[in-house]
Write a protein that holds these residues in place. Sequence first.
Motif, short mmCIF file in Angstrom:
data_model
loop_
_atom_site.label_atom_id
_atom_site.label_comp_id
_atom_site.label_asym_id
_atom_site.label_seq_id
_atom_site.Cartn_x
_atom_site.Cartn_y
_atom_site.Cartn_z
N MET A 1 -13.42 11.22 0.97
CA MET A 1 -12.44 10.59 0.57
C MET A 1 -11.05 10.95 1.13
SD MET A 1 -11.25 9.35 -3.19
CE MET A 1 -9.35 8.57 -3.69
N GLN A 2 -10.03 10.12 1.67
CA GLN A 2 -8.84 10.64 2.35
C GLN A 2 -8.03 11.32 1.39
OE1 GLN A 2 -7.61 6.70 3.47
NE2 GLN A 2 -8.28 6.95 5.65
N ASP A 3 -7.15 12.08 1.90
CA ASP A 3 -6.11 12.89 1.27
C ASP A 3 -5.11 11.89 0.77
OD1 ASP A 3 -4.84 12.89 3.43
OD2 ASP A 3 -4.50 15.01 3.65
N ILE A 4 -4.32 12.27 -0.07
CA ILE A 4 -3.13 11.50 -0.49
C ILE A 4 -2.13 11.21 0.56
CG2 ILE A 4 -1.24 11.25 -2.24
CD1 ILE A 4 -2.78 12.97 -3.90
N ARG A 5 -1.95 12.24 1.25
CA ARG A 5 -0.77 11.78 2.48
C ARG A 5 -1.33 10.66 3.21
NH1 ARG A 5 0.72 12.78 7.43
NH2 ARG A 5 3.11 13.11 7.68
N THR A 6 -2.62 10.93 3.75
CA THR A 6 -3.31 10.08 4.64
C THR A 6 -3.23 8.46 3.94
OG1 THR A 6 -4.86 11.68 5.61
CG2 THR A 6 -5.49 9.39 5.77
N ARG A 7 -3.65 8.49 2.70
CA ARG A 7 -3.63 7.22 2.02
C ARG A 7 -2.19 6.69 1.98
NH1 ARG A 7 -6.61 9.81 -2.26
NH2 ARG A 7 -4.92 9.21 -3.68
N LEU A 8 -1.28 7.43 1.72
CA LEU A 8 0.08 6.70 1.69
C LEU A 8 0.63 6.38 3.08
CD1 LEU A 8 1.67 9.62 -0.39
CD2 LEU A 8 1.93 7.14 -0.90
N ILE A 9 0.11 6.91 4.22
CA ILE A 9 0.50 6.60 5.34
C ILE A 9 -0.14 5.25 5.71
CG2 ILE A 9 0.20 7.13 8.14
CD1 ILE A 9 2.45 8.77 7.00
N GLU A 10 -1.48 5.14 5.38
CA GLU A 10 -2.37 4.02 5.51
C GLU A 10 -1.80 2.85 4.82
OE1 GLU A 10 -4.66 1.15 7.24
OE2 GLU A 10 -4.38 3.13 7.98
N ALA A 11 -1.30 3.09 3.59
CA ALA A 11 -0.72 2.09 2.51
C ALA A 11 0.65 1.42 3.07
CB ALA A 11 -0.78 2.69 1.21
N THR A 12 1.33 2.46 3.55
CA THR A 12 2.70 2.21 4.33
C THR A 12 2.58 1.28 5.46
OG1 THR A 12 3.73 4.28 3.26
CG2 THR A 12 4.74 3.14 5.12
N PHE A 17 3.56 -3.48 7.69
CA PHE A 17 2.96 -4.31 8.69
C PHE A 17 2.99 -5.89 8.22
CE2 PHE A 17 -0.58 -5.70 11.82
CZ PHE A 17 0.25 -6.17 12.71
N SER A 18 2.71 -6.20 6.95
CA SER A 18 2.61 -7.21 6.12
C SER A 18 3.85 -7.71 5.60
CB SER A 18 1.83 -7.21 4.85
OG SER A 18 0.39 -6.96 5.10
N ASN A 19 4.86 -6.97 5.30
CA ASN A 19 6.03 -7.57 4.94
C ASN A 19 7.48 -7.13 5.22
OD1 ASN A 19 4.75 -8.83 2.50
ND2 ASN A 19 4.23 -6.71 1.75
N GLY A 20 7.26 -6.27 6.58
CA GLY A 20 8.58 -5.69 7.18
C GLY A 20 9.04 -4.34 6.26
N TYR A 21 9.59 -3.75 6.99
CA TYR A 21 10.53 -2.50 6.19
C TYR A 21 11.06 -2.89 5.16
CZ TYR A 21 13.15 1.64 4.75
OH TYR A 21 13.92 2.54 4.26
N THR A 22 12.32 -3.97 5.14
CA THR A 22 12.97 -4.20 4.11
C THR A 22 12.07 -4.93 3.24
OG1 THR A 22 14.59 -4.91 5.62
CG2 THR A 22 14.93 -5.76 3.43
N GLY A 23 11.09 -5.66 3.14
CA GLY A 23 10.64 -6.46 2.22
C GLY A 23 9.17 -5.40 1.50
N ALA A 24 9.20 -4.34 2.17
CA ALA A 24 7.95 -3.13 1.70
C ALA A 24 8.42 -2.81 0.22
CB ALA A 24 7.76 -2.20 2.48
N SER A 25 7.46 -3.04 -0.68
CA SER A 25 7.66 -2.55 -2.00
C SER A 25 6.72 -0.81 -2.23
CB SER A 25 6.92 -3.47 -2.86
OG SER A 25 6.75 -3.00 -4.21
N LEU A 26 7.74 -0.26 -2.68
CA LEU A 26 7.25 1.38 -2.90
C LEU A 26 6.17 1.14 -3.72
CD1 LEU A 26 7.33 4.15 -2.24
CD2 LEU A 26 9.09 4.38 -3.89
N ALA A 27 6.20 0.17 -4.80
CA ALA A 27 5.22 0.11 -6.00
C ALA A 27 3.92 -0.43 -5.33
CB ALA A 27 5.60 -0.84 -7.03
N MET A 50 8.77 8.25 4.71
CA MET A 50 7.28 7.97 4.68
C MET A 50 7.35 7.06 5.89
SD MET A 50 4.91 7.09 1.42
CE MET A 50 6.06 5.59 0.97
N VAL A 51 7.81 5.92 5.91
CA VAL A 51 7.82 4.85 6.77
C VAL A 51 7.99 5.77 8.45
CG1 VAL A 51 9.02 2.62 7.79
CG2 VAL A 51 8.52 3.06 5.52
#
Length: 190
Positions: A1-12, A17-27, A50-51
């Motif tokens: 399983m990926q570590d938390i940092r790697t998962r955060l980078i991938e999720a970010t 990529f889907s919503n742009g930086y402005t539209g990206a939701s931290l939640a 993080m971005v």
Amino acid sequence: MQDIRTRLIEATFQEVFSNGYTGASLANILKRADTKKGSMYHHFPSKKDMVIAMIEEKVEKRIEKKWQVLAQTDKNVITLLISILEDTNSWDLTNGCPLGNLLQESLNQDEDFAKTLTDILDKWKKLFCDALNKAIVLGEIREDVEIEKVATFLIASIEGALLLAKKHQDKKDFEVSIEQLVFYIHTLKK
């Protein structure tokens, strides 16, 4: 399983990529990464940091991965360049280019984003310049080709083609643009 940092980078990456930086939701990022806000702050002081880490680790690596082969080859540089351009399946024609998307959205909004994105763009241009210089040495293109101008034109053409495909959700615009770019590349040959 990926570590938390790697998962955060991938999720970010997925969220931006889907919503742009402005539209990206931290939640949404935290949900995608299956972690809590405290874990994020353990690795990154802010969403912005993080971005920026994601841009450096994901977006820059995607550019390098796609084009690095040009730096590694010792022959047929132009043939290889054209084959990469014409490989329609290797492009995300629905969402466009992560770098191009971020450049359009964030370049004038934040000095840190501008520097990070411009650095990646400069590295991409240098990679093309090096490949084109190699093509000159190998006798694949004319010696009078203005390398920096051609490298800039290649990037602008690729980004424009991706933008058109994304905007119209139609690969035809991309294919036509790349076809014309390839025609131009052939004019550089000896």
